[in-house]
Design an enzyme around this catalytic site. Structure first.
Site, PDB file in Angstrom:
ATOM      1  N   LYS A 124       0.913  -1.194   0.037  1.00  0.00           N
ATOM      2  CA  LYS A 124      -0.010   0.068   0.034  1.00  0.00           C
ATOM      3  C   LYS A 124       1.023   1.271   0.025  1.00  0.00           C
ATOM      4  O   LYS A 124       1.849   1.550   0.858  1.00  0.00           O
ATOM      5  CB  LYS A 124      -0.923  -0.115   1.272  1.00  0.00           C
ATOM      6  CG  LYS A 124      -1.985   1.068   1.322  1.00  0.00           C
ATOM      7  CD  LYS A 124      -2.668   1.048   2.605  1.00  0.00           C
ATOM      8  CE  LYS A 124      -2.251   1.586   3.835  1.00  0.00           C
ATOM      9  NZ  LYS A 124      -1.811   2.855   3.763  1.00  0.00           N
ATOM     10  N   PHE A 131      -5.062   7.018  -1.195  1.00  0.00           N
ATOM     11  CA  PHE A 131      -5.245   8.329  -1.275  1.00  0.00           C
ATOM     12  C   PHE A 131      -6.279   9.021  -0.451  1.00  0.00           C
ATOM     13  O   PHE A 131      -6.852  10.082  -0.659  1.00  0.00           O
ATOM     14  CB  PHE A 131      -4.863   8.940  -2.710  1.00  0.00           C
ATOM     15  CG  PHE A 131      -3.485   8.459  -2.982  1.00  0.00           C
ATOM     16  CD1 PHE A 131      -2.286   8.902  -2.559  1.00  0.00           C
ATOM     17  CD2 PHE A 131      -3.779   7.208  -3.954  1.00  0.00           C
ATOM     18  CE1 PHE A 131      -1.221   8.489  -2.989  1.00  0.00           C
ATOM     19  CE2 PHE A 131      -2.317   6.828  -4.463  1.00  0.00           C
ATOM     20  CZ  PHE A 131      -1.064   7.517  -4.104  1.00  0.00           C
ATOM     21  N   LYS A 132      -7.155   7.913  -0.043  1.00  0.00           N
ATOM     22  CA  LYS A 132      -8.346   8.256   0.883  1.00  0.00           C
ATOM     23  C   LYS A 132      -9.438   9.469  -0.134  1.00  0.00           C
ATOM     24  O   LYS A 132      -9.500  10.422   0.561  1.00  0.00           O
ATOM     25  CB  LYS A 132      -8.251   8.732   2.284  1.00  0.00           C
ATOM     26  CG  LYS A 132      -7.346   7.547   2.869  1.00  0.00           C
ATOM     27  CD  LYS A 132      -7.545   7.701   4.386  1.00  0.00           C
ATOM     28  CE  LYS A 132      -7.005   6.606   5.027  1.00  0.00           C
ATOM     29  NZ  LYS A 132      -5.418   6.238   4.873  1.00  0.00           N
ATOM     30  N   ALA A 186     -11.812  11.667  -1.514  1.00  0.00           N
ATOM     31  CA  ALA A 186     -13.006  12.179  -0.859  1.00  0.00           C
ATOM     32  C   ALA A 186     -13.407  13.570  -1.396  1.00  0.00           C
ATOM     33  O   ALA A 186     -13.550  14.429  -0.530  1.00  0.00           O
ATOM     34  CB  ALA A 186     -12.623  12.424   0.476  1.00  0.00           C
ATOM     35  N   ASP A 187     -13.526  13.394  -2.472  1.00  0.00           N
ATOM     36  CA  ASP A 187     -13.788  15.034  -3.119  1.00  0.00           C
ATOM     37  C   ASP A 187     -15.129  14.764  -4.064  1.00  0.00           C
ATOM     38  O   ASP A 187     -15.597  13.683  -4.206  1.00  0.00           O
ATOM     39  CB  ASP A 187     -12.606  15.342  -4.021  1.00  0.00           C
ATOM     40  CG  ASP A 187     -12.417  16.925  -4.071  1.00  0.00           C
ATOM     41  OD1 ASP A 187     -13.411  17.583  -4.259  1.00  0.00           O
ATOM     42  OD2 ASP A 187     -11.442  17.318  -3.484  1.00  0.00           O
ATOM     43  N   GLY A 232      -3.176  -2.567  17.639  1.00  0.00           N
ATOM     44  CA  GLY A 232      -4.136  -3.699  17.119  1.00  0.00           C
ATOM     45  C   GLY A 232      -3.146  -5.132  17.208  1.00  0.00           C
ATOM     46  O   GLY A 232      -1.914  -4.853  17.293  1.00  0.00           O
ATOM     47  N   ALA A 242      -2.203  -8.893  15.587  1.00  0.00           N
ATOM     48  CA  ALA A 242      -2.135  -9.433  14.211  1.00  0.00           C
ATOM     49  C   ALA A 242      -3.456 -10.530  14.527  1.00  0.00           C
ATOM     50  O   ALA A 242      -4.337 -10.517  13.521  1.00  0.00           O
ATOM     51  CB  ALA A 242      -1.100  -9.987  13.687  1.00  0.00           C
ATOM     52  N   ARG A 281       4.881   0.545  10.329  1.00  0.00           N
ATOM     53  CA  ARG A 281       6.006   0.748  11.009  1.00  0.00           C
ATOM     54  C   ARG A 281       6.680  -0.510  11.581  1.00  0.00           C
ATOM     55  O   ARG A 281       7.922  -0.441  11.746  1.00  0.00           O
ATOM     56  CB  ARG A 281       5.947   1.783  11.982  1.00  0.00           C
ATOM     57  CG  ARG A 281       5.640   3.123  11.424  1.00  0.00           C
ATOM     58  CD  ARG A 281       5.105   4.134  12.433  1.00  0.00           C
ATOM     59  NE  ARG A 281       3.586   3.650  12.393  1.00  0.00           N
ATOM     60  CZ  ARG A 281       2.700   4.451  13.484  1.00  0.00           C
ATOM     61  NH1 ARG A 281       3.232   5.411  14.137  1.00  0.00           N
ATOM     62  NH2 ARG A 281       1.512   4.256  13.441  1.00  0.00           N
TER      63      ARG A 281
HETATM   64  P1  BMP Z   1       1.345   1.516  10.718  1.00  0.00           P
HETATM   65  O1  BMP Z   1       1.291   0.062  10.650  1.00  0.00           O
HETATM   66  O2  BMP Z   1       2.616   2.313  10.648  1.00  0.00           O
HETATM   67  O3  BMP Z   1       0.538   2.247  11.881  1.00  0.00           O
HETATM   68  O4  BMP Z   1       0.750   2.225   9.306  1.00  0.00           O
HETATM   69  C1  BMP Z   1      -0.712   2.172   9.080  1.00  0.00           C
HETATM   70  C2  BMP Z   1      -1.006   2.629   7.770  1.00  0.00           C
HETATM   71  O5  BMP Z   1      -2.414   2.352   7.515  1.00  0.00           O
HETATM   72  C3  BMP Z   1      -0.615   3.811   7.161  1.00  0.00           C
HETATM   73  O6  BMP Z   1      -0.344   4.064   6.128  1.00  0.00           O
HETATM   74  C4  BMP Z   1      -1.938   4.692   7.756  1.00  0.00           C
HETATM   75  O7  BMP Z   1      -2.133   5.710   6.720  1.00  0.00           O
HETATM   76  C5  BMP Z   1      -2.946   3.637   7.161  1.00  0.00           C
HETATM   77  N1  BMP Z   1      -4.328   3.612   7.975  1.00  0.00           N
HETATM   78  C6  BMP Z   1      -4.501   3.516   9.394  1.00  0.00           C
HETATM   79  O8  BMP Z   1      -3.584   3.532   9.909  1.00  0.00           O
HETATM   80  N2  BMP Z   1      -5.710   3.472   9.923  1.00  0.00           N
HETATM   81  C7  BMP Z   1      -6.992   3.598   8.836  1.00  0.00           C
HETATM   82  O9  BMP Z   1      -7.870   3.725   9.558  1.00  0.00           O
HETATM   83  C8  BMP Z   1      -6.682   3.605   7.628  1.00  0.00           C
HETATM   84  C9  BMP Z   1      -5.564   3.827   7.202  1.00  0.00           C
HETATM   85  O10 BMP Z   1      -5.352   3.867   5.640  1.00  0.00           O
END
Ligand code: BMP
Length: 232
Positions: A51, A80-81, A83-84, A196, A198, A213
């Site tokens: 993603k 890119f979520k 929303a327009d 969260g 897994a 991350r």
């Molecule tokens: P991380 O595992 O580093 O927290 O990243 C989560 C990814 O998922 C990021 O790209 C974030 O923009 C996206 N994301 C999120 O964390 N929560 C949502 O509800 C929707 C997302 O797209």
């Protein structure tokens, strides 16, 4: 109901999950091309998808992202979520599907008429996927976003390929699964730094975890991705 369009993306993701033995979609939120390739080269065998969000896209640009998509035999999701209004959404989608994304993520809150219809039409023209945000993983998602039951029903009505549901609230993942049915993909971000887990998220009914991350910031991204891919 919107115009019918191919449900290929759902199939492509489920094939990738099965063939690659992984339910991990990498959130590649790094800020330079070299770093992106360092991570991808190390972890791609353990992934079901990648993603790409604004941080990487805005840092390296569309040509670089297009080359990256061409180098790995994995589904790429453009987050890119969207929303327009429809005219703007059409332009965004045309650019992003041309870059090579297999599916694009859009927000549900803008509604269908004069907004998401344009996203679905662009997906139909390109034979690609649409993923709708039903609920988000951060605490503030409870402040103003619509009830997830409503957005999940809306996703089913629109016939999108998949939805985003939060790994940080697995009771929502389970409820959203009951509403959208078995055919629709559920992709869940929020594992790791957001809190969260897994296994709990997959047990609640998610098809795949979106993880950033915990993988790209790990001392050893390959091991981190492999361990996550072992959770089924
Ligand atoms: P991380 O595992 O580093 O927290 O990243 C989560 C990814 O998922 C990021 O790209 C974030 O923009 C996206 N994301 C999120 O964390 N929560 C949502 O509800 C929707 C997302 O797209």
């Amino acid at each position: 109901m919107s115009k019918d369009y191919s449900r290929n993306f759902g199939r492509r993701m489920r094939d990738a999950i099965r063939e690659r033995g992984s339910r991990v979609a990498l959130a590649l939120d790094v800020l330079d091309e070299q770093e992106a390739y360092r991570v991808l080269d190390a972890v791609h065998p353990h992934l079901a998808a990648v993603k790409v969000n604004y941080p990487l896209f805005l840092s390296v640009g569309r040509e670089a992202v297009g080359r990256m998509i061409g180098r790995y035999d994995l589904p790429f999701i453009g987050d890119f979520k969207i929303a327009d209004i429809d005219a703007t959404n059409t332009k965004i989608c045309e650019i992003m599907y041309d870059v090579g994304f297999d599916a694009l993520i859009a927000h549900s809150v803008v509604g269908r008429q004069g907004a998401l219809d344009a996203v679905l039409d662009a997906a139909a023209r390109h034979g690609r996927g649409v993923i709708l945000v039903t609920s988000m993983s951060h605490p503030g998602a409870k402040e103003f976003m619509p009830p997830y039951e409503d957005t999940a029903r809306f996703a089913r009505e629109l016939g999108v390929d998949g939805v985003i549901a939060p790994a940080t609230r697995t009771e929502e993942v389970a409820a959203i699964r009951r509403i959208v049915g078995e055919d629709m993909l559920i992709l869940s971000p929020g594992v790791g730094p957001q809190g969260g887990k897994a296994q709990e998220t997959l047990d609640a009914g998610a098809d795949a975890l979106i993880v950033g991350r915990s993988i790209y910031c790990a001392d050893d991204p390959e091991t981190a991705a492999r361990r996550l891919a072992e959770v089924v």
